[in-house]
Design a protein around this motif. Sequence first.
Motif, PDB file in Angstrom:
ATOM      1  N   ALA A  58       4.995   5.206  -9.465  1.00 47.71           N
ATOM      2  CA  ALA A  58       4.994   4.949  -8.124  1.00 47.71           C
ATOM      3  C   ALA A  58       3.616   5.316  -7.394  1.00 47.71           C
ATOM      4  O   ALA A  58       3.245   4.291  -6.797  1.00 47.71           O
ATOM      5  CB  ALA A  58       5.971   5.666  -7.483  1.00 47.71           C
ATOM      6  N   ALA A  59       2.919   6.412  -7.946  1.00 44.09           N
ATOM      7  CA  ALA A  59       1.738   6.528  -7.151  1.00 44.09           C
ATOM      8  C   ALA A  59       0.489   5.780  -7.851  1.00 44.09           C
ATOM      9  O   ALA A  59      -0.231   4.932  -6.945  1.00 44.09           O
ATOM     10  CB  ALA A  59       1.240   7.984  -7.751  1.00 44.09           C
ATOM     11  N   ALA A  60       0.678   5.201  -9.251  1.00 44.21           N
ATOM     12  CA  ALA A  60      -0.312   4.360  -9.452  1.00 44.21           C
ATOM     13  C   ALA A  60      -0.111   2.903  -8.855  1.00 44.21           C
ATOM     14  O   ALA A  60      -1.031   2.128  -8.487  1.00 44.21           O
ATOM     15  CB  ALA A  60       0.006   4.330 -11.041  1.00 44.21           C
ATOM     16  N   VAL A  61       1.031   2.524  -9.045  1.00 43.51           N
ATOM     17  CA  VAL A  61       1.430   1.106  -8.302  1.00 43.51           C
ATOM     18  C   VAL A  61       1.109   1.113  -6.735  1.00 43.51           C
ATOM     19  O   VAL A  61       0.642   0.112  -6.249  1.00 43.51           O
ATOM     20  CB  VAL A  61       2.972   0.750  -8.360  1.00 43.51           C
ATOM     21  CG1 VAL A  61       3.377  -0.229  -7.631  1.00 43.51           C
ATOM     22  CG2 VAL A  61       3.313   0.416  -9.760  1.00 43.51           C
ATOM     23  N   GLY A  62       1.287   1.953  -5.952  1.00 46.67           N
ATOM     24  CA  GLY A  62       0.742   2.163  -4.660  1.00 46.67           C
ATOM     25  C   GLY A  62      -0.642   2.042  -4.227  1.00 46.67           C
ATOM     26  O   GLY A  62      -0.988   1.618  -3.395  1.00 46.67           O
ATOM     27  N   GLU A  63      -1.500   2.242  -5.317  1.00 49.41           N
ATOM     28  CA  GLU A  63      -2.840   2.162  -5.488  1.00 49.41           C
ATOM     29  C   GLU A  63      -3.115   0.657  -5.739  1.00 49.41           C
ATOM     30  O   GLU A  63      -4.234   0.152  -5.546  1.00 49.41           O
ATOM     31  CB  GLU A  63      -3.661   2.977  -6.408  1.00 49.41           C
ATOM     32  CG  GLU A  63      -3.346   4.562  -6.052  1.00 49.41           C
ATOM     33  CD  GLU A  63      -3.795   5.373  -7.204  1.00 49.41           C
ATOM     34  OE1 GLU A  63      -4.216   4.795  -8.081  1.00 49.41           O
ATOM     35  OE2 GLU A  63      -3.565   6.569  -6.885  1.00 49.41           O
ATOM     36  N   GLY A  64      -2.429  -0.176  -6.175  1.00 44.01           N
ATOM     37  CA  GLY A  64      -2.592  -1.587  -6.530  1.00 44.01           C
ATOM     38  C   GLY A  64      -2.712  -2.626  -5.570  1.00 44.01           C
ATOM     39  O   GLY A  64      -2.511  -2.279  -4.273  1.00 44.01           O
ATOM     40  N   GLU A  65      -3.583  -3.706  -5.907  1.00 47.29           N
ATOM     41  CA  GLU A  65      -3.792  -4.835  -4.817  1.00 47.29           C
ATOM     42  C   GLU A  65      -2.259  -5.295  -4.211  1.00 47.29           C
ATOM     43  O   GLU A  65      -2.461  -5.919  -3.241  1.00 47.29           O
ATOM     44  CB  GLU A  65      -4.618  -5.957  -5.469  1.00 47.29           C
ATOM     45  CG  GLU A  65      -4.117  -6.613  -6.568  1.00 47.29           C
ATOM     46  CD  GLU A  65      -4.904  -7.470  -7.226  1.00 47.29           C
ATOM     47  OE1 GLU A  65      -4.678  -8.892  -7.146  1.00 47.29           O
ATOM     48  OE2 GLU A  65      -5.831  -7.110  -7.596  1.00 47.29           O
ATOM     49  N   HIS A  66      -1.492  -5.328  -5.082  1.00 51.73           N
ATOM     50  CA  HIS A  66      -0.169  -6.093  -4.677  1.00 51.73           C
ATOM     51  C   HIS A  66       0.487  -5.487  -3.534  1.00 51.73           C
ATOM     52  O   HIS A  66       1.354  -6.095  -2.878  1.00 51.73           O
ATOM     53  CB  HIS A  66       0.867  -6.349  -5.999  1.00 51.73           C
ATOM     54  CG  HIS A  66       0.263  -7.311  -6.772  1.00 51.73           C
ATOM     55  ND1 HIS A  66       0.061  -8.598  -6.860  1.00 51.73           N
ATOM     56  CD2 HIS A  66      -0.225  -7.036  -7.920  1.00 51.73           C
ATOM     57  CE1 HIS A  66      -0.376  -9.256  -7.801  1.00 51.73           C
ATOM     58  NE2 HIS A  66      -0.547  -8.169  -8.588  1.00 51.73           N
ATOM     59  N   LEU A  67       0.238  -4.344  -3.303  1.00 49.16           N
ATOM     60  CA  LEU A  67       0.763  -3.356  -2.082  1.00 49.16           C
ATOM     61  C   LEU A  67      -0.038  -3.066  -1.094  1.00 49.16           C
ATOM     62  O   LEU A  67       0.401  -2.466  -0.292  1.00 49.16           O
ATOM     63  CB  LEU A  67       1.609  -2.129  -2.767  1.00 49.16           C
ATOM     64  CG  LEU A  67       2.768  -2.461  -3.870  1.00 49.16           C
ATOM     65  CD1 LEU A  67       3.237  -1.188  -4.378  1.00 49.16           C
ATOM     66  CD2 LEU A  67       3.833  -3.319  -3.188  1.00 49.16           C
TER      67      LEU A  67
END
Length: 123
Positions: A58-67
């Motif tokens: 969740a922390a890694a995905v929160g850093e991505g461009e899609h979010l």
Amino acid sequence: MDAGLVELAGPGGSARLDGLTGSGPVREEDAWRTWVDEVVASWAACLLTDPELARLAAAAVGEGEHLAGAPVEFRRLVAPDGRDQGAAALLRHPDLVAPVAELHRARLLDVLDQREPREPLVA
């Protein structure tokens, strides 16, 4: 998050998952199963059965461009309440989903290890 996972993994069909779970062959009316991606299913099984891994993801995905700029909360994944646990009890049971989770767990761990450790976005 879904768009990012599809872009990363691409759909591969449900054939191997069907074999692991004892499902029959894909019938014509089950054509949607060709869009199932075993990597996504495996990673989902990993995240549902491993709370610490879910927090890291969740922390890694929160850093991505899609979010970027989107208000995102992963509470149901990282801190499920009793109702969430009850609704997905079988999906969160490590022994039941282990064959699917183990298919691509190593790749998920590799992807997450490439990132610097950070505090989870949600507690």
